[in-house]
Design an enzyme around this catalytic site. Structure first.
Site, mmCIF file in Angstrom:
data_model
loop_
_atom_site.group_PDB
_atom_site.id
_atom_site.type_symbol
_atom_site.label_atom_id
_atom_site.label_comp_id
_atom_site.label_asym_id
_atom_site.label_seq_id
_atom_site.Cartn_x
_atom_site.Cartn_y
_atom_site.Cartn_z
ATOM 1 N N HIS A 63 0.818 -1.228 0.000
ATOM 2 C CA HIS A 63 0.000 0.000 0.000
ATOM 3 C C HIS A 63 0.851 1.278 0.000
ATOM 4 O O HIS A 63 0.319 2.367 -0.211
ATOM 5 C CB HIS A 63 -0.912 0.046 1.233
HETATM 6 ZN ZN LIG Z 1 -3.944 -7.359 3.330
#
Ligand SMILES: [Zn+2]
Length: 304
Positions: A63
């Site tokens: 992320h």
């Molecule tokens: Zn995850």
């Protein structure tokens, strides 16, 4: 580094770098821990220049964004691995992500790069709320959001009909698998219902499809299911047989784990201590999963 040393961030730093938030807290190893995984990814690029297989279970922080932390990812080691491979002349890289969450940071970096094939299977309507079926990037992005209750039978179909044919058609010089452990039933952050057999089958099937293979960890929030799954990844890469019952030394390690604050941590089932392999979780191949898989398979057909 400064936040780690001082143990606190200013409002300005919090806003600018998304540090010291609920998702990206300040903690004692907040630089060193992700920096170690990032260093491993960069080193992997160099070490795999002539081929090989590497496993970096501390990696998979998919992320992270170029200039700010995101979703407990302070750096994006998969992106760094791809960039490091490029430094050594590796162009065509297949990135496969089977974490329960969509790899928004990796897609941000490479959605417009036709030499990076990106395949993600992740839970629909879950944070970061990206990775839609319709997303294509420049044509090499394949997102398959799956509903709650996603099972081994459905993952097997996706592996055989989409992941493996796509990778084969792409003819990558390197494969990176983000093998997050949060899509199994025991994980508290997703509502998917895979067994770890689903992960190991993908780890094994991709092994040998390109001269370079890097397997990363990722999410995973139940200490027992994470330890069992990722140990099994190691065994699978080494072509070892997974034992029916663990050796006593391994069992002792699993018995020492604790999971404070979670009901399941107070009374863990016996097989979390004595085995690596989950019982298979086969089930119905549901029409909505089938339909989405067909849509991506049609793109695969047009592409090859
Ligand atoms: Zn995850």
């Amino acid at each position: 580094m400064k936040a780690e040393a001082e143990g606190i961030v200013s409002d300005e730093v919090r806003k600018r770098y998304n540090l010291g938030t609920h998702a990206n807290p300040v903690f004692g190893e907040m630089y060193r821990r992700p920096a170690t995984a990032a260093g491993a990814a960069i080193w992997a690029g160099e070490h795999l220049k002539d081929g090989g297989v590497l496993y970096s279970p501390a990696g998979g922080t998919h992320h992270g964004m170029p200039d700010h932390a995101n979703g407990f990812c302070y750096f994006n080691d998969p992106v760094l691995a791809i960039l490091a491979m490029r430094e050594y002349g590796v162009r065509r890289i297949a990135y496969i992500d089977i974490d329960a969450h969509h790899p928004d940071g990796v897609e941000h970096a490479f959605a417009t790069d036709p030499e990076v094939l990106m395949i993600s299977v992740h839970e629909e309507r879950r944070w970061p709320f990206k990775g839609h079926l319709e997303d294509r990037g420049v044509g090499s992005v394949f997102n398959l959001p799956v509903p709650r209750g996603f099972n081994d039978t459905e993952m097997e179909a996706i592996r055989e009909e989409l992941i493996l044919p796509l990778v084969q058609a792409f003819r990558p010089e390197a494969i990176i698998l983000q093998c997050g452990a949060d899509a199994v039933t025991e994980d508290p952050l997703s509502r998917l219902m895979l067994s770890n057999n689903a992960h190991w089958a993908i780890v094994d099937a991709l092994n040998g499809m390109a001269p370079r293979y890097l397997v990363l960890g990722g999410g995973g929030y139940n200490p027992w299911s994470v330890g069992r799954l990722w140990t099994g990844v190691w065994g699978t890469l080494l072509k070892r047989e997974i034992p029916e019952r663990l050796a006593s030394e391994a069992e002792a390690i699993l018995r020492q784990l604790s999971w404070p604050g979670r009901a399941a941590g107070r009374n863990p089932p016996e097989h979390w201590f004595t085995t690596l392999r989950d019982a298979p979780r086969e089930g119905e191949f549901r029409t909505d999963v089938h339909g989405r898989l067909d849509a991506l398979c049609a793109r695969l057909k047009a592409w090859t």
